[in-house]
Write a protein that holds these residues in place. Structure first.
Motif, PDB file in Angstrom:
ATOM      1  N   VAL A 223       1.099  -1.671  -0.220  1.00  0.00           N
ATOM      2  CA  VAL A 223       0.082  -0.250   0.323  1.00  0.00           C
ATOM      3  C   VAL A 223       1.319   1.049  -0.196  1.00  0.00           C
TER       4      VAL A 223
ATOM      5  N   GLU B 150      -2.086   5.860  -1.258  1.00  0.00           N
ATOM      6  CA  GLU B 150      -3.838   5.071  -0.612  1.00  0.00           C
ATOM      7  C   GLU B 150      -4.121   4.976   0.427  1.00  0.00           C
TER       8      GLU B 150
ATOM      9  N   VAL C   8      -7.118  -1.440  -1.415  1.00  0.00           N
ATOM     10  CA  VAL C   8      -5.836  -1.603  -0.518  1.00  0.00           C
ATOM     11  C   VAL C   8      -5.995  -3.032  -0.573  1.00  0.00           C
TER      12      VAL C   8
END
Lengths: 281, 262
Positions: A127, A131, A191
């Motif tokens: 991630v 994000e 995610v």
């Protein structure tokens, strides 16, 4: 240096998992109490289909996912506010149709299977800060909307018939809640993946419902269980080198099963009764 | 309540569900705050009549005025002035709510939902619960209560909203005789305090002696007026479509039908 990079990756992944789980526990509490768990699953499915169609047509997958999820959220809210009983059928159809659309899109080229997998299980260890910022923004907006509309959401969940009869526009809250779920699932899918996003929406809240006697209690317990699922799942996945999202999902599922067995609302002690061979569920 | 603003007035109202008429040519007027009871067999349209008064179902014909407001034109204004007590059996008994959550709902729905509840709002809710004699159950889970206690809490919720008109759907159903008596006496006190009460029920017996107006409904209004004039076997039998007996013991009267639902 490697240790530093690894620790940054782990911290980012942990923050992402916690943000996703806690926000989902909040929205999921209302969704589960309204017996809309299938809506969480259906929106996750159409998000995935939207992302896949967008990917093969060279459009931003998040846009594809968002347009599909908002369309379904609108259709469900409309059907539920009309109270003609089609909402369950729409959800069932949406799951089937979106699976078919996703399969069709994926069949166009083999190279998309890796992309599909990343949307299914996410990439929490990969991630990015951008994000996380997006997830944080979505979580903050969700929290503010729920806080502002809390009493309306609560009463339209507990007793929609009386709430409407005494002047509450319950259909507005139907739309608000399904739009929140639609946006949240799109952000979380990138995610933590579609599978974990729908687990987060349903499992902690469903577990909490077995244990708490008020809406506030359900939200608080759901948040605690979501937190425990995220931390425990994350630790187990690191210790045994397992996929993070799947491990968190399994921990959340185990907690749900335990809450069913130990629920005081089911005159509790179902597990004990089972052990005594008295439980004939 | 001014006499030019009737509490409720139905004028030639027809209501239909999927092309089947649930109410036919219903016409009646209740001028002043009174204790009005609507009785009739299953499927007579009793609940539909309450829902129509709140604008939750639209008539296919006719006009409904509640508290001087045309329901079709401004249903939301009507709903914000009326207290509603639903059938307890229709409530989801798995919902996680404490008694205080249920009663505070009545207060909450009367103020902007973004505004915080004040100490005064909590006091209103506590007083409403006290009026139904259940103040000690404030922190109890609603689902832990008996049927009679739940029904009284639902009435407390409506009281907390300080309505001008109270509509109740089968509030005596599945309730023990002591709670029935407590509920009926409380409603009677409310009427004396200037609140109009309209109750739908199967069971007329606990109410005899308290009711100002009685409506016998079987999709159409079979009769409407003072109960002393309507509690006759012929009128009741016409409403229920079968033989109904009326027994009088001194000044008390008992109504008995084949399935004891009258």
């Amino acid at each position: 240096m490697l240790e530093y990079i690894l620790s940054q990756i782990v911290i980012r992944a942990l923050i992402a998992s916690l943000l996703a789980s806690l926000t989902s526990a909040l929205v999921g509490s209302f969704i589960v109490l309204r017996r809309l768990s299938t809506m969480g699953a259906a929106i996750a499915h159409v998000c995935f289909a939207g992302a896949m169609v967008a990917y093969v047509t060279d459009v931003d997958p998040s846009l594809g996912a968002l347009s599909m999820s908002l369309t379904l959220a609108t259709a469900i809210s409309y059907a539920r506010s009309r109270r003609e009983g089609q909402s369950e059928a729409i959800l069932g159809a949406a799951i089937g149709i979106s699976s078919a659309i996703a399969a069709l899109a994926l069949s166009l080229s083999r190279e998309y299977s890796a992309v599909a997998f990343s949307y299914l299980v996410g990439d929490v260890l990969g991630v990015s800060e951008r994000e996380i910022a997006l997830l944080f923004t979505a979580s903050t907006i969700t929290l503010v909307i729920v806080a502002l509309l809390y009493r309306g959401l609560k009463y339209s969940t507990l007793d929609p018939e009386t709430a409407e009869a005494m002047g509450l526009r319950v259909e507005v809250y139907e739309y608000v809640l399904s739009f929140l779920a639609a946006v949240l699932l799109v952000v979380e899918m990138r995610v933590v993946g579609m599978i974990l996003a729908q687990v987060y929406i349903v499992a902690p809240a469903a577990s909490a419902w077995e244990l708490a006697h008020s809406v506030e209690g359900v939200i608080a317990v759901a948040a605690v269980l979501a937190f425990i699922s995220a931390i425990a799942g994350f630790s187990i996945s690191l210790a045994f080198n397992l996929p993070t999202s799947a491990t968190i999902g399994i921990v959340a599922a185990v907690i749900y099963v335990l809450s069913l067995l130990l629920s005081p609302k089911r005159r509790g002690r179902c597990l004990l009764a089972f052990l005594k061979r008295e439980c004939r569920v | 309540m001014s006499s030019c603003k009737p509490l409720i007035a139905f004028s030639h109202v027809d209501v239909a569900y999927a092309h089947e008429l649930a109410l036919i040519d219903v016409t009646f007027t209740i001028e002043e705050p009174a204790f009005t009871v609507i009785v009739g067999p299953n499927g007579a349209g009793k609940t539909t009549l309450l829902r129509a008064a709140l604008g939750l179902v639209k008539p296919v014909r006719g006009r409904i005025i509640v508290l001087g407001i045309d329901v079709e034109k401004d249903p939301w204004r009507v709903r914000r002035l009326v207290g509603y007590v639903p059938q307890r059996e229709r409530l989801d008994q798995t919902m996680p709510a404490l008694v205080r959550d249920v009663v505070l709902m009545g207060v909450s729905l009367r103020k902007p939902l973004t505004r915080r509840l004040t100490r005064r709002d909590y006091e209103k809710a506590e007083q409403a619960l006290k009026r139904v004699g259940l103040e000690e159950l404030w922190d109890e889970p609603f689902t832990h209560l008996s049927g009679g206690q739940q029904q009284r809490v639902l009435i407390a919720r409506a009281l907390a909203a300080e309505p001008k008109l109270l509509l109740l759907d089968e509030p005596l159903s599945g309730v023990d005789p002591q709670s029935q008596e407590a509920i009926v006496k409380l409603l009677s006190e409310m009427v004396k305090g200037g609140v109009g009460v309209v109750m739908v029920t199967h069971d007329l017996n606990p109410l005899i002696g308290y009711v100002d107006y009685l409506m016998l409904l079987n999709k159409r209004v079979i009769a409407f007026g003072r109960p002393s004039k309507l509690l006759e076997p012929e009128v009741l039998s016409k409403t229920y479509g079968r033989r109904v007996h009326v027994f009088r013991v001194g000044s008390t009267c008992f109504v008995l039908s084949g399935d004891s639902h009258a």
